[in-house]
Design a protein around this motif. Structure first.
Motif, short mmCIF file in Angstrom:
data_model
loop_
_atom_site.label_atom_id
_atom_site.label_comp_id
_atom_site.label_asym_id
_atom_site.label_seq_id
_atom_site.Cartn_x
_atom_site.Cartn_y
_atom_site.Cartn_z
N TRP A 142 0.84 -1.19 0.00
CA TRP A 142 0.00 0.00 0.00
C TRP A 142 0.88 1.24 0.00
O TRP A 142 1.84 1.34 0.75
CB TRP A 142 -0.92 0.01 1.21
CG TRP A 142 -2.01 -0.98 1.08
CD1 TRP A 142 -2.04 -2.26 1.55
CD2 TRP A 142 -3.25 -0.79 0.40
NE1 TRP A 142 -3.20 -2.88 1.20
CE2 TRP A 142 -3.97 -2.00 0.50
CE3 TRP A 142 -3.81 0.27 -0.30
CZ2 TRP A 142 -5.24 -2.16 -0.07
CZ3 TRP A 142 -5.07 0.11 -0.86
CH2 TRP A 142 -5.76 -1.09 -0.74
N VAL A 149 -2.96 2.50 -4.27
CA VAL A 149 -3.53 3.65 -3.57
C VAL A 149 -5.01 3.69 -3.95
O VAL A 149 -5.39 3.30 -5.05
CB VAL A 149 -2.80 4.97 -3.92
CG1 VAL A 149 -2.99 5.36 -5.36
CG2 VAL A 149 -3.21 6.09 -2.98
N TYR A 150 -5.85 4.10 -3.01
CA TYR A 150 -7.27 4.18 -3.29
C TYR A 150 -7.77 5.61 -3.07
O TYR A 150 -7.13 6.40 -2.38
CB TYR A 150 -8.07 3.20 -2.42
CG TYR A 150 -8.26 3.69 -1.00
CD1 TYR A 150 -9.39 4.41 -0.64
CD2 TYR A 150 -7.28 3.47 -0.03
CE1 TYR A 150 -9.54 4.88 0.65
CE2 TYR A 150 -7.43 3.95 1.25
CZ TYR A 150 -8.57 4.66 1.59
OH TYR A 150 -8.71 5.15 2.85
N HIS A 151 -8.90 5.90 -3.69
CA HIS A 151 -9.54 7.21 -3.54
C HIS A 151 -11.03 6.94 -3.35
O HIS A 151 -11.61 6.11 -4.07
CB HIS A 151 -9.35 8.08 -4.78
CG HIS A 151 -7.95 8.09 -5.30
ND1 HIS A 151 -6.99 8.95 -4.83
CD2 HIS A 151 -7.34 7.33 -6.23
CE1 HIS A 151 -5.85 8.72 -5.46
NE2 HIS A 151 -6.04 7.73 -6.32
N GLU A 155 -6.24 14.45 -0.57
CA GLU A 155 -7.41 14.20 -1.40
C GLU A 155 -7.94 15.48 -2.05
O GLU A 155 -7.78 16.57 -1.52
CB GLU A 155 -8.52 13.57 -0.55
CG GLU A 155 -8.16 12.19 -0.03
CD GLU A 155 -8.07 11.12 -1.11
OE1 GLU A 155 -8.51 11.35 -2.25
OE2 GLU A 155 -7.56 10.04 -0.81
N GLN A 185 -1.55 7.38 1.54
CA GLN A 185 -2.64 8.12 0.90
C GLN A 185 -2.19 9.54 0.56
O GLN A 185 -1.66 10.24 1.41
CB GLN A 185 -3.86 8.19 1.83
CG GLN A 185 -4.64 6.89 1.92
CD GLN A 185 -5.16 6.43 0.59
OE1 GLN A 185 -4.69 5.45 0.03
NE2 GLN A 185 -6.13 7.12 0.05
N LYS A 237 -8.94 -1.42 2.55
CA LYS A 237 -7.70 -2.21 2.53
C LYS A 237 -7.97 -3.68 2.83
O LYS A 237 -7.39 -4.56 2.18
CB LYS A 237 -6.68 -1.63 3.50
CG LYS A 237 -6.06 -0.34 2.99
CD LYS A 237 -4.98 0.17 3.93
CE LYS A 237 -4.28 1.38 3.34
NZ LYS A 237 -3.19 1.86 4.21
N ALA A 292 -11.76 12.03 3.11
CA ALA A 292 -10.40 11.91 3.62
C ALA A 292 -10.41 11.74 5.13
O ALA A 292 -11.29 12.23 5.82
CB ALA A 292 -9.59 13.15 3.24
N GLU A 297 -10.89 3.49 5.45
CA GLU A 297 -9.57 3.02 5.01
C GLU A 297 -9.35 1.56 5.38
O GLU A 297 -8.92 0.75 4.55
CB GLU A 297 -8.46 3.88 5.63
CG GLU A 297 -7.08 3.42 5.21
CD GLU A 297 -5.97 4.33 5.71
OE1 GLU A 297 -4.81 3.96 5.48
OE2 GLU A 297 -6.26 5.37 6.31
N SER A 321 -10.52 6.62 9.05
CA SER A 321 -9.76 5.39 9.23
C SER A 321 -10.66 4.15 9.16
O SER A 321 -10.18 3.06 8.85
CB SER A 321 -9.00 5.43 10.55
OG SER A 321 -9.89 5.53 11.64
#
Length: 167
Positions: free
Chosen positions: A42, A88-90, A48, A45, A64, A54, A60, A57
């Motif tokens: 990972w 990476v994620y958005h 954003e 981050q 993940k 953003a 997130e 947690s």
């Protein structure tokens, strides 16, 4: 009258099906053999963009966990020593407006709803070039429970990763 009720019922079913599905898309570097990617890690981050979710947690951890589980099922393992790619994620949301016509005249109703987007980016180990991107969009539940949020994230990740690696 029966015909009108039938059309209304058919319309409601179509809306229910449309609201519950994900719109998924994929894009990738056609010059890279993505089938050979076996390990990942990972990436931290990035800051954003406006509209992004953003600093959550809980989201997130769910994203993940879902990605780790789905990739493990494909035989791709997490390894921080020289990974083949980084992830990476958005996550973002936006308010939308739906216009409905209830009759053939001009009887319109405006409804607002929230749409969520999850983007998974798989990057080269240097973190600079994009290898693969998967996107899922869906109308969000207005009052989700933690269990429903888990389910929706797992579904979105599963749908996104159905396209990885591309055939």
């Amino acid at each position: 009258m029966k015909t009108r009720c039938g059309w209304v019922l058919l319309g409601l079913i179509a809306v229910a099906i449309g609201c519950s599905s994900y719109r998924v898309s994929h894009d990738y570097d056609t010059g890279t053999d993505l089938a050979g990617l076996e390990t990942y890690d990972w990436m931290p981050q990035p800051p954003e963009a406006p509209g992004a979710v953003a600093g959550n947690s809980l989201i997130e951890g769910r994203v993940k966990n879902a990605v780790n589980t789905q990739l493990a099922a494909k035989g791709v393992r997490r390894g921080s020593q020289n990974p083949d790619f980084l992830i990476v994620y958005h996550v973002s949301t936006k308010d939308r407006v739906r216009v409905r016509n209830y009759t053939f005249i001009s009887d319109k109703k405006f409804e607002t709803y929230e749409e969520g987007t999850l983007v998974l980016d798989f990057l080269a180990p240097n973190g600079k070039s994009l290898l693969w991107r998967g996107v899922a969009e869906r109308t969000l539940d207005s009052n989700p429970t933690p269990e429903k949020t888990d389910k929706r994230i797992n579904e979105a990740v599963e749908k996104i990763l159905e396209g990885f690696p591309p055939s």
